[in-house]
Design a protein around this motif. Structure first.
Motif: not given
Ligand SMILES: C[S@@+](CC[C@H](N)C(=O)[O-])C[C@H]1O[C@@H](n2cnc3c(N)ncnc32)[C@H](O)[C@@H]1O
Length: 252
Positions: A139-164
């Motif tokens: 939730f604190d990632l800086p904007e427009a910083t990298w060329d490539l982002a990967t994310m494995f089993f994080c956004a849905e596996s750190i919360t039970g809240d759909d808005r998060e």
């Protein structure tokens, strides 16, 4: 606070080695598939023909996201929230050699990149040179910083809240520059999980929900489901979705 929100869990007490043993102790065919898909997507990622500044979000006790990106990466940032996982990652990179499980997934990476790719003969040494482990929240990632982002089993596996979940996906997309590449894997139809007896949340998301969240912000979205079954294989797990895309050039 919303129920099963990210802040309600003991991430600093995440038992990294138990998680590693449970999920990666015996390499699983679904993970081999996801490593192959991620490596092929990264091999052709824009901007093509030069080394990429990369970030992996919620790296946790898993080296394969970093190994998939290694052949294209100038630098790799592992953006991880939990202090125990940060310490575990530091130990893993300082080891004398790759654990057999990581060597196994590195072989999958090697087979998945096209001929002529720059593949390290000592991936751990190269990872040590190029990787930086940063403790931080999605939730604190800086904007427009990298060329490539990967994310494995994080956004849905750190919360039970759909808005998060939606906010985490938005941060994931926006942390790459417009035109930058995104590669991710999501657990689908999964339920909360336990690591060494401690509960952690998973939001039960469908492929349609993931598409709905990502589509307004990206182009060239490709999605593939892997190993979806109607029963749990490992704690909280019944299948996954692989996604690759490019962040839209126009602000989303
Ligand atoms: C299910 S694990 C996935 C770990 C690893 N990426 C994998 O593929 O196995 C979720 C990870 O997200 C991390 N995490 C929890 N809250 C986070 C947050 N707010 N921002 C970033 N990462 C977070 C956890 O510490 C953990 O490493």
């Amino acid at each position: 606070m919303a129920t099963r929100a990210n802040a309600g869990y003991g991430w600093d007490s995440f038992d990294s080695e138990s998680y590693f043993q449970h999920y990666y102790g015996e390499p699983h065919v679904d993970d081999e598939v996801v490593v192959g898909l991620a490596s092929r997507a990264i091999a052709r990622a824009q901007p093509f023909g030069r080394d990429l500044e990369t970030v992996d979000i919620g790296t946790g006790p898993n080296l394969f996201p970093l190994l998939c990106a290694l052949p294209r990466a100038r630098r790799l940032t592992a953006w991880e929230f939990s202090s125990s996982n940060v310490a575990w990652l530091e130990g893993e990179l300082a080891a004398r050699s790759l654990r057999p499980q990581w060597a196994h997934f590195w072989n999958v990476v090697e087979r998945s990149y096209p001929p002529g790719s720059r593949l390290a003969s000592d991936p751990l040494a190269v990872l040590r040179e190029r990787a930086e482990i940063r403790q931080g929240s999605v939730f604190d990632l800086p904007e427009a910083t990298w060329d490539l982002a990967t994310m494995f089993f994080c956004a849905e596996s750190i919360t039970g809240d759909d808005r998060e979940f939606e906010r985490a996906c938005t941060r994931f997309v926006r942390c790459v520059k417009p035109g930058g590449s995104l590669v991710g894997a999501f657990l689908v139809g999964s339920s909360d999980y336990e690591v060494a007896g401690r509960p952690f949340p998973i939001l039960d998301v469908s492929p349609d929900r993931i598409r709905e969240v990502l589509e307004p912000m990206v182009r060239d979205l490709e999605m593939e489901t892997i190993g979806l079954v109607d029963r749990e294989i490992r704690s909280g797990y019944s299948g996954m979705l692989f996604a690759s895309a490019v962040r839209r050039e126009a602000a989303a």
